[in-house]
Design a protein around this motif. Structure first.
Motif, PDB file in Angstrom:
ATOM      1  N   SER A 368      19.545   1.405  -4.165  1.00  0.00           N
ATOM      2  CA  SER A 368      18.638   2.532  -4.406  1.00  0.00           C
ATOM      3  C   SER A 368      17.440   2.093  -5.234  1.00  0.00           C
ATOM      4  N   GLU A 369      17.643   1.106  -6.117  1.00  0.00           N
ATOM      5  CA  GLU A 369      16.532   0.598  -6.936  1.00  0.00           C
ATOM      6  C   GLU A 369      15.432   0.024  -6.046  1.00  0.00           C
ATOM      7  N   ALA A 370      15.808  -0.782  -5.057  1.00  0.00           N
ATOM      8  CA  ALA A 370      14.825  -1.379  -4.150  1.00  0.00           C
ATOM      9  C   ALA A 370      14.210  -0.318  -3.240  1.00  0.00           C
ATOM     10  N   LEU A 371      15.035   0.635  -2.797  1.00  0.00           N
ATOM     11  CA  LEU A 371      14.558   1.652  -1.863  1.00  0.00           C
ATOM     12  C   LEU A 371      13.638   2.660  -2.553  1.00  0.00           C
ATOM     13  N   ALA A 372      13.839   2.889  -3.854  1.00  0.00           N
ATOM     14  CA  ALA A 372      13.001   3.842  -4.586  1.00  0.00           C
ATOM     15  C   ALA A 372      11.538   3.426  -4.574  1.00  0.00           C
ATOM     16  N   THR A 373      11.285   2.119  -4.486  1.00  0.00           N
ATOM     17  CA  THR A 373       9.892   1.666  -4.445  1.00  0.00           C
ATOM     18  C   THR A 373       9.213   2.057  -3.137  1.00  0.00           C
ATOM     19  N   ALA A 374      10.014   2.242  -2.085  1.00  0.00           N
ATOM     20  CA  ALA A 374       9.444   2.637  -0.795  1.00  0.00           C
ATOM     21  C   ALA A 374       9.259   4.145  -0.703  1.00  0.00           C
ATOM     22  N   TYR A 375       9.866   4.857  -1.632  1.00  0.00           N
ATOM     23  CA  TYR A 375       9.858   6.313  -1.569  1.00  0.00           C
ATOM     24  C   TYR A 375       8.627   6.869  -2.267  1.00  0.00           C
ATOM     25  N   GLY A 376       8.238   8.030  -1.934  1.00  0.00           N
ATOM     26  CA  GLY A 376       7.154   8.695  -2.648  1.00  0.00           C
ATOM     27  C   GLY A 376       5.896   8.848  -1.827  1.00  0.00           C
ATOM     28  N   ILE A 377       5.524   7.801  -1.062  1.00  0.00           N
ATOM     29  CA  ILE A 377       4.281   7.869  -0.295  1.00  0.00           C
ATOM     30  C   ILE A 377       4.351   8.975   0.758  1.00  0.00           C
ATOM     31  N   SER A 378       5.488   9.047   1.472  1.00  0.00           N
ATOM     32  CA  SER A 378       5.613  10.067   2.509  1.00  0.00           C
ATOM     33  C   SER A 378       5.606  11.468   1.896  1.00  0.00           C
ATOM     34  N   VAL A 379       6.262  11.628   0.750  1.00  0.00           N
ATOM     35  CA  VAL A 379       6.341  12.942   0.105  1.00  0.00           C
ATOM     36  C   VAL A 379       4.976  13.371  -0.398  1.00  0.00           C
ATOM     37  N   LEU A 420      -0.482  10.361  -5.262  1.00  0.00           N
ATOM     38  CA  LEU A 420      -0.534   9.584  -4.032  1.00  0.00           C
ATOM     39  C   LEU A 420      -1.083   8.189  -4.303  1.00  0.00           C
ATOM     40  N   GLY A 421      -2.145   8.107  -5.111  1.00  0.00           N
ATOM     41  CA  GLY A 421      -2.710   6.804  -5.483  1.00  0.00           C
ATOM     42  C   GLY A 421      -1.701   5.945  -6.217  1.00  0.00           C
ATOM     43  N   ALA A 422      -0.926   6.577  -7.123  1.00  0.00           N
ATOM     44  CA  ALA A 422       0.099   5.836  -7.869  1.00  0.00           C
ATOM     45  C   ALA A 422       1.161   5.288  -6.934  1.00  0.00           C
ATOM     46  N   ASN A 423       1.547   6.080  -5.934  1.00  0.00           N
ATOM     47  CA  ASN A 423       2.555   5.609  -4.982  1.00  0.00           C
ATOM     48  C   ASN A 423       2.010   4.532  -4.062  1.00  0.00           C
ATOM     49  N   LEU A 424       0.723   4.599  -3.753  1.00  0.00           N
ATOM     50  CA  LEU A 424       0.122   3.579  -2.888  1.00  0.00           C
ATOM     51  C   LEU A 424       0.131   2.202  -3.551  1.00  0.00           C
ATOM     52  N   LEU A 425       0.228   2.173  -4.887  1.00  0.00           N
ATOM     53  CA  LEU A 425       0.328   0.889  -5.584  1.00  0.00           C
ATOM     54  C   LEU A 425       1.629   0.166  -5.241  1.00  0.00           C
ATOM     55  N   LYS A 426       2.595   0.906  -4.673  1.00  0.00           N
ATOM     56  CA  LYS A 426       3.890   0.313  -4.337  1.00  0.00           C
ATOM     57  C   LYS A 426       3.939  -0.188  -2.898  1.00  0.00           C
ATOM     58  N   ILE A 427       2.781  -0.235  -2.244  1.00  0.00           N
ATOM     59  CA  ILE A 427       2.731  -0.656  -0.837  1.00  0.00           C
ATOM     60  C   ILE A 427       3.411  -2.007  -0.630  1.00  0.00           C
ATOM     61  N   HIS A 428       3.082  -2.977  -1.463  1.00  0.00           N
ATOM     62  CA  HIS A 428       3.612  -4.333  -1.260  1.00  0.00           C
ATOM     63  C   HIS A 428       5.080  -4.451  -1.633  1.00  0.00           C
ATOM     64  N   ASP A 429       5.622  -3.481  -2.401  1.00  0.00           N
ATOM     65  CA  ASP A 429       7.030  -3.527  -2.818  1.00  0.00           C
ATOM     66  C   ASP A 429       7.946  -2.742  -1.891  1.00  0.00           C
ATOM     67  N   GLY A 430       7.451  -2.391  -0.726  1.00  0.00           N
ATOM     68  CA  GLY A 430       8.269  -1.620   0.214  1.00  0.00           C
ATOM     69  C   GLY A 430       7.632  -0.301   0.603  1.00  0.00           C
ATOM     70  N   GLY A 431       6.536   0.059  -0.079  1.00  0.00           N
ATOM     71  CA  GLY A 431       5.863   1.309   0.244  1.00  0.00           C
ATOM     72  C   GLY A 431       5.256   1.311   1.632  1.00  0.00           C
ATOM     73  N   TYR A 432       5.113   0.123   2.220  1.00  0.00           N
ATOM     74  CA  TYR A 432       4.572   0.045   3.582  1.00  0.00           C
ATOM     75  C   TYR A 432       5.526   0.632   4.610  1.00  0.00           C
ATOM     76  N   VAL A 433       6.816   0.757   4.252  1.00  0.00           N
ATOM     77  CA  VAL A 433       7.810   1.242   5.214  1.00  0.00           C
ATOM     78  C   VAL A 433       7.510   2.675   5.670  1.00  0.00           C
ATOM     79  N   PRO A 434       7.389   3.647   4.734  1.00  0.00           N
ATOM     80  CA  PRO A 434       7.069   5.004   5.205  1.00  0.00           C
ATOM     81  C   PRO A 434       5.701   5.091   5.862  1.00  0.00           C
ATOM     82  N   VAL A 435       4.760   4.241   5.431  1.00  0.00           N
ATOM     83  CA  VAL A 435       3.431   4.231   6.058  1.00  0.00           C
ATOM     84  C   VAL A 435       3.540   3.800   7.520  1.00  0.00           C
ATOM     85  N   LEU A 436       4.325   2.742   7.780  1.00  0.00           N
ATOM     86  CA  LEU A 436       4.521   2.272   9.146  1.00  0.00           C
ATOM     87  C   LEU A 436       5.246   3.319  10.001  1.00  0.00           C
TER      88      LEU A 436
END
Length: 633
Positions: A368-379, A420-436
């Motif tokens: 969940s720690e790793a997955l939390a970095t991918a979360y937030g952008i979609s929400v 949203l800007g704060a969550n976009l900072l997590k793009i490289h840590d897995g945030g690209y997943v919900p974007v894709l």
């Protein structure tokens, strides 16, 4: 006395119904947001743990979380958006349909805003089950480290079972949702209340100045932390999407009476615990409970996360049905799992896509720690879209001026844009997943809408106006088709044009039935249509009748069930002497015309997933005749 007794007896069933809706809202609507305390504060603390957490950081973070819940959930969703309904239904696509019904201005902009919001919601429906269940099961590590290797396999088994039972229906299981989630909120609230006493200084977090002070002094780290803070409001979109299932007042009452107090107490309790014992920052939620209670709380948390997962899966099914009826997706198979509640549906294609997505996320991230970095952008993205659509709602539906609407929504839009800007900072840590995920879904919905318009335009070039066809067919000549007894019903999406399947039948079989019906099934830009408005009949000639069946975008487009209404409206027929003619079109791509080559292939592939029209419209299976044609696009 008799009057008082009579009034009380009459109000009792209404009170029981309201209590049932309130309990159901707690279980379904708030299931997702109710699991946020498992990981939100833990993830927000993570950047500060390595050099020691200070009291100001703890108080500032808790203040941010409570006021984020207050501003975004309470003010935006509970008090405002629940009033922005489309005849009782809520959600991004429902709001979009309402706006498109009222005005055509900026239609393209709002169309793309709608599909962005829908795509982000589906992305959320993939990440929520994986993150929530993993975060709950990881509490087993605190019971004994022996469980550590089994967290992932158990999570996978739960996901497989959860998605497998979707086809059975959730009617009986959903009765347990409310009581279990209510118990979950009470346990969370009680656990937090106990630990507030660890350090009453945490009450300072109720002052919004501490949240503001944290943001202004935390620098770049503070911006990163905002992404984790926003995890407190995951599931807020479910408030709006589930409006039609429970109604505004039960959802509002559940929030103010149970959910918000429990969440606030729990976050304050986690803050008090960390103030008194900074070592608890590693997992403040589960460490709030005594050692003997951790295993029962883990079991309860797992049940709550499964319920939260069920809620977003059901929401994804409902959204897919809306998207199909609004023309954003091909006609997929929709199964109804309840004879009395049309909201309980199962979409096999969506269920399989969600299962594969969830399993891929669990395998790829592993915790969940790793997955939390991918979360937030979609929400956050979905919330920004909803706010933009809300601006148009205030202007068009409520008649507010531009300045008044801006004054009401601009502060909220700025706040959500910062998140949203704060969550976009997590793009490289897995945030690209919900974007894709969202990007892929957007391209699919845009391609389908664009492709269907192209097919309609190409069909129109060879279409014969219906009245022109009737004039020619009714002329007496030696080449007139043979008339056969019975009734032929021809399905068409263009009621003013001669159906292609009718022309093909005449060309190849040279016959015309004694009675011919041009049947058009239309989706209204509202959730439901009254039975009195379902059928419109127009007699065109002695042998031809035009019938339009009107359905809401939340309704099952069941032609068989609508046929008795046709009888009441004056169209009498015998089903055993009636044939339904349906056209089947094979699409052939041409890169030199129409869509680009890649979009051609995508559109044709999506068309291949569409179910047979006779199944989609639930036509009598033994009365259907299909005629095919090829079309180059």
């Amino acid at each position: 006395m008799s009057v008082t007794t009579h009034d009380a007896s009459r109000s009792h069933p209404g009170q029981q119904k309201f209590a049932a809706l309130l309990l159901g809202a707690i279980g379904v609507v708030y299931g997702d947001i109710g699991t946020s305390p498992l990981y939100a504060f833990r993830e927000a603390l993570r950047p500060f743990v390595h050099d020691g957490v200070t009291p100001n950081e703890v108080i500032g973070l808790i203040s941010l979380m409570i006021w984020t819940l207050t501003v975004i959930v309470t003010f935006k969703y509970v008090l405002f958006l629940l009033r922005a309904d489309n005849e009782g239904e809520g959600g991004t696509l429902s709001l979009l349909a309402l706006l498109m019904k009222k005005t055509s201005r900026h239609a393209t902009i709002f169309f793309f805003a709608g599909i962005i919001g829908a795509a982000l919601f589906i992305g959320d429906a993939m990440i929520t089950p994986a993150l929530s269940v993993l975060s709950a099961l990881e509490g087993l590590k605190l019971v004994t480290p022996v469980f550590t290797p089994y967290v992932l396999p158990i999570a996978i088994a739960i996901m497989l079972l959860l998605f497998f039972v979707q086809s059975v229906g959730t009617a009986s299981v959903s009765k347990l949702f409310g009581p279990i989630t209510l118990l979950w909120f009470l346990v969370m609230g009680l656990g937090g209340l106990v630990h507030i006493a660890d350090d009453p200084a945490i009450f300072a977090a109720l002052n919004p100045l501490y949240a503001f002070d944290f943001i202004t002094h935390a620098g770049l780290v503070g911006l990163v932390v905002l992404g984790a803070v926003f995890l407190t409001v995951t599931g807020a979109e479910a408030l709006y999407a589930d409006l039609g299932h429970f109604g505004r007042k039960p959802i509002q009452a559940a929030w103010f009476a149970v959910v918000f107090p429990s969440l606030a107490l729990n976050y304050l309790g986690q803050g008090g615990l960390v103030l008194a014992n900074p070592q608890a920052a590693s997992d403040p939620f589960f460490l709030m409970f005594p050692e003997w209670a951790i295993l029962p709380v883990v079991i309860l948390a797992t049940a709550a996360t499964i319920i939260a997962s069920q809620a977003v899966i059901t929401g994804a099914f409902s959204l897919a049905r809306q998207a199909i009826h609004l023309g954003f997706l091909p006609r997929l198979e929709i199964c109804f799992t309840s004879a009395s509640n049309t909201g309980q549906i199962y979409v096999p294609a969506v269920n399989l896509a969600l299962l594969l997505g969830v399993l891929a996320l669990i395998f790829a991230f592993g915790s969940s720690e790793a997955l939390a970095t991918a979360y937030g952008i979609s929400v956050t993205g979905a919330m920004v879209v909803t706010t933009i659509l809300s601006f148009q709602f205030l202007r068009v539906i409520w008649g507010w001026s531009v300045l008044t609407a801006l004054a009401a929504l601009l502060p909220l839009l700025l706040l959500e844009s910062i998140f949203l800007g704060a969550n976009l900072l997590k793009i490289h840590d897995g945030g690209y997943v919900p974007v894709l995920i969202a990007g892929g879904l957007m391209i699919m919905m845009w391609t389908w809408k664009k492709g269907t318009l192209l097919v309609r335009e190409k069909s129109a070039r060879s279409d014969v106006p219906l009245m022109q066809f009737l004039a020619s067919i009714e002329r007496k000549s030696d080449h007139a088709p043979v008339q056969v007894p019975g009734t032929a019903i021809f399905l068409t999406s263009l009621p003013d044009m001669t159906p292609g399947v009718l022309l093909h039948n005449l060309k190849h079989n040279r016959v015309l039935h004694q009675r011919n019906v041009i049947l058009n099934v239309k989706t209204a830009p509202r959730p439901y249509v009254a039975e009195t408005d379902r059928v419109t009949i127009e007699r065109l000639s002695e042998r031809f009748i035009k019938i339009q069946l009107l359905f809401g975008f939340m309704e099952d487009q069941d032609v068989s069930k609508a046929l008795p209404l046709c009888r009441k409206a004056g169209f009498d027929f015998e089903i055993m002497s009636t044939s339904f003619y349906v056209g089947r079109r094979k699409l052939v791509g041409d890169p030199n015309t129409g869509l680009p080559a890649w979009q051609d292939r995508l559109f044709i592939a999506m068309a291949g997933f569409a179910i047979d029209p006779s199944d989609y419209f639930q036509l009598p299976s033994n009365r259907v005749v299909e005629l095919g044609e090829q079309m180059v696009i």
